[in-house]
Every structure is written in C-alpha cells, then in structure tokens.
Write an enzyme that holds these catalytic residues in place. Structure first.
Site, short mmCIF file in Angstrom:
data_model
loop_
_atom_site.label_atom_id
_atom_site.label_comp_id
_atom_site.label_asym_id
_atom_site.label_seq_id
_atom_site.Cartn_x
_atom_site.Cartn_y
_atom_site.Cartn_z
N GLY A 163 -12.20 -8.13 -1.30
CA GLY A 163 -11.11 -8.73 -0.53
C GLY A 163 -10.74 -10.14 -0.92
O GLY A 163 -9.57 -10.42 -1.20
N GLY A 215 -14.84 -3.07 0.00
CA GLY A 215 -16.17 -2.50 0.24
C GLY A 215 -16.45 -1.33 -0.69
O GLY A 215 -17.55 -1.19 -1.23
N ARG A 268 0.83 -1.22 0.00
CA ARG A 268 0.00 0.00 0.00
C ARG A 268 0.85 1.26 0.00
O ARG A 268 0.45 2.28 -0.55
CB ARG A 268 -0.93 0.01 1.21
CG ARG A 268 -1.99 -1.02 1.06
CD ARG A 268 -2.99 -0.96 2.16
NE ARG A 268 -4.03 -1.94 1.83
CZ ARG A 268 -5.21 -1.99 2.37
NH1 ARG A 268 -5.55 -1.13 3.28
NH2 ARG A 268 -6.09 -2.90 2.00
N LYS A 322 -22.17 -14.04 0.94
CA LYS A 322 -23.47 -13.42 1.22
C LYS A 322 -24.03 -12.56 0.10
O LYS A 322 -23.32 -11.76 -0.50
CB LYS A 322 -23.35 -12.56 2.48
CG LYS A 322 -23.35 -13.41 3.73
CD LYS A 322 -22.97 -12.61 4.95
CE LYS A 322 -21.50 -12.66 5.20
NZ LYS A 322 -20.77 -11.53 5.52
#
Ligand code: AMP
Length: 399
Positions: free
Chosen positions: A352, A375, A38, A199
C-alpha cells in the site's frame, strides 16, 4: 512454472461466468467514487469475456459492512460507473443470490453483464460459509478470479466457490502472478529488494524468502531500527520492535549464510518529537542521542541506495524509507521512488504505502508493475502461493 488455467484458455461461449473482481473503490462522504482506477483496470477482462460470448456475473466486496446490508457500501454507483465506461447497460438489482436474481440470470444473453450486490452484506462471505459459497456457485458454470487483492483471504467467494466450479484467473491476476513469478524464479540479475515501512512483524516470512532470490536487500524506514538494534546500535527513541530484535538478528545471519548483502542506513534525519513540524538534524548511525527519533534516511544513505538501484537489473520495492506522510521527512522515500522509476531495471512495486508514494510523486507510468494487492503481494512473496490461487484449476497440459 505457471500452471493455472487462465481466462484465455477456456471456451466460455454461452456459459455463465462468475467473475470475482476487486471493486473496493474509494468513496467520499456523499458516496461518490473518488477514483475509478480499479474499475478501469478490470475492463480488459470484462471485454474479453464479452468478446468470447460469456454471460458475465460480477461480484465484489466494498468496504467493511461486516456482514450486514448497509446502503453506504452498495455497489450501485460502481455498477453505474462500469456501465458508463463500457457504454453498455450493467444489470444491477441491489441483491445477492436470491430467487429474483436467478430469474434475471436465466434470461441473460451472451455478452450481458449482471452485477451482484456487495458480497460482504452476507456474513457468509468473510466466514467462508459453505452454504454461501454454494449459493454463489449455483448461478454460474465457471468461476474466474480477477481480484488479486483478496486472494490471500479465505473468503467464500475466493476459496469456497472455486472448490465447486471449474475455475480460472482473469487478466489482472495473470499479470500479477506472472510478474511475481518472474521476480522469484527467473529474474534478470542482480536482483535488489528495497524494504521499508513500519513493522517487521508482518514481513518476517517474506524477508526470509526474499533472501532466496535477491542478491542485495536494502532495509530502510522504521524497520531499519530494529535491524540496527540487532547489530548492537543504540537508536535512541526510534521505533524499534523490541520483541523482534532476536528475529532481526536471525534474519541477518540467514542473509549472510545465503550470501545476500543487507544494506542498512548509515545516516538519519532525526527529530525530538514525532510531528510534521518537528525540527530535525542529520546524524550518523553511531551518533544517536537517547532522545533522537529516526524519521527518514539521511543524504549519505540516499546516495548509497541510489548507487545500488542503478546497478540492479530487477528491483522489488515495498515500504517507505521514512515517515513520508510528513513532507519534511519524505526526501528518502521520494529519492528512492525517483531512482526506481528512472532505473532501466524491471521494477515491481508492491504494498500500500510504496504504491501510494509512487502515485503521490506521479511516477506510476515509469514502473514495470505496480501490484494492486498490498497484503496479497507480500503473502505471495512468502513463497507458498495464495489460498485463492492454489485452489484454481490447473492448466491442461497439451503433449
Ligand atoms: P508499513 O505499513 O509497514 O508498510 O509501514 C508504512 C508506515 O511506515 C508509514 O506510515 C510510514 O510513516 C511508517 N514509517 C516509515 N519510516 C518510519 C520511521 N522511521 N519511524 C516511524 N514510522 C515510519
């Protein structure tokens, strides 16, 4: 059309630029950084700001210190790492905006870099406190957001500060937004979306919007079982979200209305217990026994999905095809990852676990764009922008 101001558009010479980055790096028990990816990814934006003569004030979050100072989550090792990578000293005092910080910033020269301490040491960050946003804004002339991973969060450093200062996005965010905009508005056709994971719950709006630009949608992973249940199949003890069956049915109807073909697994690797050593057999979709748990897609499904991947010219992938953390049940995810990597299409991987899978199988260099924001990328694909992006100053149109 992309209309947000970018760092390339602005004259920042001699200006104090508050650069919001995502330096939420993984640390081991000893507090050592285990991957500097990162930080390395942020270097081009920092170097461009240095070249343009800005005074750079970097801010980031790290971990979840929950509004309290906690030395475990100090950005000190990150400042040191950045300094090494840039071969230049990075000023760090272990403080957020306080009188002594202001003094140091006042003395900064063009190209200097100062790093604030972890934003989440102050409860005002996650609470989006106007006072904390004001404090952060008080040390800068311009705000630059290069932290795509948090642009869906209404935090002070994401939405509060750009409401107070002229603002722009950095090179990393520009690349993210550009990739997703191309995917949703001007993709090379046909477009294939591959969705998996556990999900449906968090992905309903995204799936609904994907039907607006995809020609075909593959659904694998645990999610597939809720869709199969919606089609009336008995899927044994597979993971089904009972309260989402009606929504899954509605989504299938919407897809049909929009002429989007949805492909679900036709065979499955099933086990009798959810463990990494469990014995498994392969069954067809109609062949579930009441005790069977679907753990991975089967060989016929892999073949079918690969054929679709080879036909597509743009591919978006989010979510594993099975319980890929258990090696025995990782074949489907691996096969899809390899086929996506091999494909000549424009390939975008977001979220992810699919990013983790791509990296686990060593395929990163073969993907067009790997999103840095799990997200945030899913939220952006819902089609309503991101709170942190919507607030950025628009580009000035030149006639
Ligand atoms: P998500 O966070 O929604 O992307 O889901 C990722 C998780 O889905 C991973 O931890 C996978 O192990 C899990 N997963 C994928 N396929 C299955 C399955 N058939 N049954 C249970 N969990 C699954």
């Amino acid at each position: 059309m992309f209309n947000k101001q970018t760092i390339k558009d602005l004259d920042v010479k001699g200006k104090r630029v508050l650069l919001r980055v995502d330096f939420n790096v993984p640390l081991n028990e000893k507090g050592k950084i285990t991957s500097d990816k990162r930080i390395v990814a942020e270097l081009p934006t920092i170097k461009l700001l240095m070249k343009k003569g800005a005074k750079i004030i970097i801010c980031s979050h790290l971990g979840r210190p929950e509004g309290k100072v906690d030395s475990k989550f100090s950005l000190k090792p990150v400042a040191e790492k950045l300094s090494k990578l840039l071969k230049k000293s990075v000023l760090f005092t272990g403080k957020l905006v306080e009188p002594e910080t202001k003094k140091i910033i006042k003395a900064m020269e063009e190209g200097d870099i100062f790093m604030l301490e972890n934003l989440r040491f102050d409860p005002g960050e996650e609470a989006n406190s106007p006072a904390f946003a004001k404090k952060l804004a008080s040390v800068a002339d311009i705000y630059c957001d290069d932290a795509f991973g948090v642009m869906h969060r209404s935090h002070a450093s994401v939405v509060g500060v750009p409401a107070l200062l002229p603002s722009c996005i950095g090179l990393l965010v520009e690349k993210e937004v550009d990739s997703f905009n191309k995917l949703t508005t001007t993709p090379k056709k046909p477009v294939l979306a591959i969705l998996g994971g556990s999900k449906i719950k968090d992905k309903i709006n995204m799936i609904n919007n994907i039907f607006n630009f995809a020609d075909k949608v593959i659904i694998g992973g645990a999610m597939a079982y809720t869709f199969l249940a919606a089609q009336g199949y008995d899927v044994g003890k597979s993971r089904v979200e009972q309260d989402k069956i009606a929504i899954a049915k509605m989504l299938l109807d919407i897809a049909e209305e929009k002429n989007v073909k949805v492909l679900l697994p036709v065979d499955h690797v099933v086990a009798q217990e959810f463990t990494f050593l469990a014995d498994s057999i392969i069954i067809q979709t109609k062949g579930f026994a009441s005790s069977d748990i679907g753990m991975d897609i089967g060989p016929r499904t892999i073949k079918q999905f690969k054929t679709e991947i080879n036909k597509a010219r743009t591919i978006f992938w989010n979510g594993p095809m099975g319980v890929f953390e258990f090696q025995k049940f990782s074949n489907g995810t691996r096969a899809v990852a390899e086929a996506v990597a091999k494909s000549k299409a424009t390939t975008i991987v977001g979220g992810g676990d699919s990013v983790a899978a791509i990296s686990q199988f060593g395929l990163e260099s073969q993907i067009t764009h790997i999103s840095t924001g799990g997200g945030a990328s899913l939220k952006y694909l819902e089609g309503n922008g991101l709170v942190g992006l919507n607030v950025i100053t628009d580009k000035v149109e030149v006639e």
